[in-house]
Motif scaffolding. Structure first.
Motif, PDB file in Angstrom:
ATOM      1  N   LEU A  75      29.604  49.384  55.983  1.00  0.00           N
ATOM      2  CA  LEU A  75      29.665  48.192  56.059  1.00  0.00           C
ATOM      3  C   LEU A  75      30.693  48.232  56.849  1.00  0.00           C
ATOM      4  N   PRO A  76      30.334  46.618  57.809  1.00  0.00           N
ATOM      5  CA  PRO A  76      30.807  45.662  59.600  1.00  0.00           C
ATOM      6  C   PRO A  76      32.186  46.243  59.218  1.00  0.00           C
ATOM      7  N   ASP A  77      32.975  47.007  60.250  1.00  0.00           N
ATOM      8  CA  ASP A  77      34.548  46.767  60.678  1.00  0.00           C
ATOM      9  C   ASP A  77      35.140  45.521  60.527  1.00  0.00           C
ATOM     10  N   ASP A  78      34.810  44.672  60.450  1.00  0.00           N
ATOM     11  CA  ASP A  78      35.732  43.594  60.140  1.00  0.00           C
ATOM     12  C   ASP A  78      35.762  42.990  58.712  1.00  0.00           C
ATOM     13  N   PHE A  79      34.880  43.938  57.854  1.00  0.00           N
ATOM     14  CA  PHE A  79      34.667  43.253  56.705  1.00  0.00           C
ATOM     15  C   PHE A  79      35.392  44.628  56.015  1.00  0.00           C
ATOM     16  N   ASP A  80      36.147  45.929  55.921  1.00  0.00           N
ATOM     17  CA  ASP A  80      36.791  46.913  55.627  1.00  0.00           C
ATOM     18  C   ASP A  80      38.043  45.990  55.434  1.00  0.00           C
ATOM     19  N   GLY A  81      38.239  46.251  53.676  1.00  0.00           N
ATOM     20  CA  GLY A  81      39.455  45.195  53.476  1.00  0.00           C
ATOM     21  C   GLY A  81      38.689  43.674  53.180  1.00  0.00           C
ATOM     22  N   PHE A  82      37.791  43.540  52.716  1.00  0.00           N
ATOM     23  CA  PHE A  82      37.315  41.927  52.469  1.00  0.00           C
ATOM     24  C   PHE A  82      38.138  42.207  51.181  1.00  0.00           C
ATOM     25  N   LYS A  83      38.350  40.591  50.807  1.00  0.00           N
ATOM     26  CA  LYS A  83      38.730  40.785  49.089  1.00  0.00           C
ATOM     27  C   LYS A  83      38.039  39.930  48.456  1.00  0.00           C
ATOM     28  N   ILE A  84      37.082  40.416  47.399  1.00  0.00           N
ATOM     29  CA  ILE A  84      36.357  39.379  46.235  1.00  0.00           C
ATOM     30  C   ILE A  84      37.042  39.003  45.358  1.00  0.00           C
ATOM     31  N   CYS A  85      37.088  37.351  45.107  1.00  0.00           N
ATOM     32  CA  CYS A  85      37.745  37.794  43.701  1.00  0.00           C
ATOM     33  C   CYS A  85      37.102  36.786  42.463  1.00  0.00           C
ATOM     34  N   GLN A  86      36.836  38.023  41.752  1.00  0.00           N
ATOM     35  CA  GLN A  86      35.562  37.525  40.350  1.00  0.00           C
ATOM     36  C   GLN A  86      36.496  36.580  39.217  1.00  0.00           C
ATOM     37  N   LEU A  87      36.041  36.006  39.284  1.00  0.00           N
ATOM     38  CA  LEU A  87      35.238  34.908  38.089  1.00  0.00           C
ATOM     39  C   LEU A  87      35.191  34.447  37.050  1.00  0.00           C
TER      40      LEU A  87
ATOM     41  N   GLY B 134      30.515  41.135  62.116  1.00  0.00           N
ATOM     42  CA  GLY B 134      29.103  41.485  61.513  1.00  0.00           C
ATOM     43  C   GLY B 134      29.007  40.069  60.353  1.00  0.00           C
ATOM     44  N   SER B 135      28.153  40.808  59.000  1.00  0.00           N
ATOM     45  CA  SER B 135      27.961  39.714  58.103  1.00  0.00           C
ATOM     46  C   SER B 135      26.982  40.746  57.125  1.00  0.00           C
ATOM     47  N   ILE B 136      27.392  39.825  55.517  1.00  0.00           N
ATOM     48  CA  ILE B 136      27.633  40.552  54.485  1.00  0.00           C
ATOM     49  C   ILE B 136      26.347  39.940  53.836  1.00  0.00           C
ATOM     50  N   CYS B 137      25.593  40.017  52.400  1.00  0.00           N
ATOM     51  CA  CYS B 137      24.149  39.063  51.794  1.00  0.00           C
ATOM     52  C   CYS B 137      25.398  38.800  50.984  1.00  0.00           C
ATOM     53  N   ILE B 138      25.740  37.852  49.561  1.00  0.00           N
ATOM     54  CA  ILE B 138      26.011  36.937  48.743  1.00  0.00           C
ATOM     55  C   ILE B 138      24.411  36.926  48.266  1.00  0.00           C
ATOM     56  N   ALA B 139      23.803  37.290  47.689  1.00  0.00           N
ATOM     57  CA  ALA B 139      22.603  36.784  46.277  1.00  0.00           C
ATOM     58  C   ALA B 139      22.947  36.957  45.654  1.00  0.00           C
ATOM     59  N   GLY B 140      22.400  36.564  44.425  1.00  0.00           N
ATOM     60  CA  GLY B 140      22.047  36.122  42.665  1.00  0.00           C
ATOM     61  C   GLY B 140      20.208  35.964  42.284  1.00  0.00           C
ATOM     62  N   VAL B 141      20.792  36.635  40.836  1.00  0.00           N
ATOM     63  CA  VAL B 141      19.339  36.332  40.537  1.00  0.00           C
ATOM     64  C   VAL B 141      19.902  35.456  38.758  1.00  0.00           C
ATOM     65  N   GLY B 142      18.882  34.979  39.212  1.00  0.00           N
ATOM     66  CA  GLY B 142      19.431  33.876  37.336  1.00  0.00           C
ATOM     67  C   GLY B 142      19.315  34.748  35.953  1.00  0.00           C
TER      68      GLY B 142
ATOM     69  N   ASP C  26      17.309  44.694  56.904  1.00  0.00           N
ATOM     70  CA  ASP C  26      17.673  45.352  55.616  1.00  0.00           C
ATOM     71  C   ASP C  26      18.696  46.069  55.885  1.00  0.00           C
ATOM     72  N   ASP C  27      20.129  45.862  57.066  1.00  0.00           N
ATOM     73  CA  ASP C  27      21.076  46.980  57.435  1.00  0.00           C
ATOM     74  C   ASP C  27      22.614  46.171  57.060  1.00  0.00           C
ATOM     75  N   MET C  28      22.199  44.785  56.404  1.00  0.00           N
ATOM     76  CA  MET C  28      23.543  43.555  56.381  1.00  0.00           C
ATOM     77  C   MET C  28      23.855  44.463  54.443  1.00  0.00           C
ATOM     78  N   PRO C  29      24.513  44.709  54.586  1.00  0.00           N
ATOM     79  CA  PRO C  29      24.742  44.989  52.887  1.00  0.00           C
ATOM     80  C   PRO C  29      24.723  44.339  51.701  1.00  0.00           C
ATOM     81  N   ARG C  30      24.296  44.467  50.912  1.00  0.00           N
ATOM     82  CA  ARG C  30      23.908  43.066  49.777  1.00  0.00           C
ATOM     83  C   ARG C  30      24.468  43.759  48.610  1.00  0.00           C
ATOM     84  N   ILE C  31      25.171  41.989  47.985  1.00  0.00           N
ATOM     85  CA  ILE C  31      25.688  42.434  46.715  1.00  0.00           C
ATOM     86  C   ILE C  31      25.055  41.358  45.979  1.00  0.00           C
ATOM     87  N   LEU C  32      25.216  41.796  44.665  1.00  0.00           N
ATOM     88  CA  LEU C  32      24.551  40.732  43.759  1.00  0.00           C
ATOM     89  C   LEU C  32      25.149  40.395  43.050  1.00  0.00           C
TER      90      LEU C  32
END
Ligand SMILES: [Fe+2]
Length: 295
Positions: free
Chosen positions: A57-69, A167-175, A193-199
């Protein structure tokens, strides 16, 4: 003779009184559970906080808050007023981004537009990202797509978005696993390949089918509603809509492919009850995985 009759009638009175108290206690308990499960708990939204460790995880995403509903199920059981209150509460938590993981409606297409318009009021520095659930397909996939578009919320069906700071992170989705296709190659297309991947995957069972050669750092899911009714202290539910039984009931689950966060969701389907399983606004805080000490 007279004395015996008297003591017998006293005994009968005592037994019937004890019987009455026992029955009152049983009915009282059932009544209490009924009030708790049907009237109180479905409205008592819990805010959960979970640290999610991600390698690289890139340093500047340490502590990044995602809210899920998730699993809001606006419809006959969940009013738009309640949804708006949940959205107001979620905004007050000031997350960096929101993710919506499906099942926004129940019962009729007329509920689609108001609930997606309400999601349009979510405010965060890095935006809101969504996928559809089985109920959204049942009530009107096209209508959902149009309304997400109008509210400028990207629908990540087999595609992705990149969130960048230094830095960057990826948020992807599937059907949706029940009603659509899951094309993971397409979902992560163009992502280094080295980018963090959230699905985002509405149904947690899909996480078991992730091909071994595709890395996913975190799957965010809903669908199970935590079973809606759990046995207190045991975290077990009589009914879990998953092929893996209790495994994906709720919370953070690790399998041999990845880690999966399963939220209990906001709404209800079937019996309008939640017991020992309150609705949930989930805050997932991304953390750099500490590297193992070298000896
Ligand atoms: Fe659902």
């Amino acid at each position: 003779m007279h004395e015996i009759e008297e003591s017998e009638s006293m005994l009968n009175k005592l037994i019937s009184r004890r019987d009455f108290l026992k029955k009152t206690a049983i009915f009282g308990a059932i009544g209490g559970l009924g009030i708790e499960g049907f009237a109180l708990e479905p409205r008592q939204v819990a805010i959960t906080n979970t640290n999610i460790f991600i390698t690289g995880l890139p340093d500047d995403f340490d502590g990044f808050k995602i809210c899920q509903l998730t699993d809001v199920h606006h419809g006959p059981l969940i009013s738009i007023k309640f949804v708006e209150k949940v959205i107001e509460k979620a905004n007050q938590l000031k997350p960096d981004a929101f993710v919506l993981t499906g099942d926004y409606v129940s019962s009729a297409p007329k509920y689609i537009r108001p609930v997606i318009n309400a999601f349009g009021k979510l405010k965060s520095p890095y935006g809101t990202y969504a996928v559809l659930g089985n109920h959204d397909h049942w009530e009107g996939e096209e209508l959902c797509i149009r309304n997400f578009k109008r509210n400028k919320i990207p629908l990540l069906t087999n595609t992705n978005a990149v969130i960048s700071k230094r830095g960057s992170i990826c948020i992807a989705g599937v059907g949706d696993y029940m009603e659509d296709t899951q094309e993971l190659d397409k979902a992560f297309k163009g992502i280094p390949d080295d980018m963090p991947r959230i699905l985002l995957s509405h149904h947690p069972d899909y996480s078991e089918e992730i091909p071994k050669d595709i890395r996913v750092d975190l799957v965010i899911s809903g669908h199970t509603h935590g079973g809606q009714i759990q046995l207190p202290l045991l975290s077990l539910a009589p009914i879990v809509p998953s092929h893996y039984g209790q495994k994906y009931l709720n919370g953070l689950v690790k399998n041999d492919k990845t880690q999966v966060y399963v939220s209990r969701g906001i709404g209800m389907v079937g019996i309008p009850v939640r017991f020992s399983c309150p609705p949930e606004i989930a805050i997932l805080t991304l953390r750099k995985r500490e590297t193992a000490l070298q000896v």
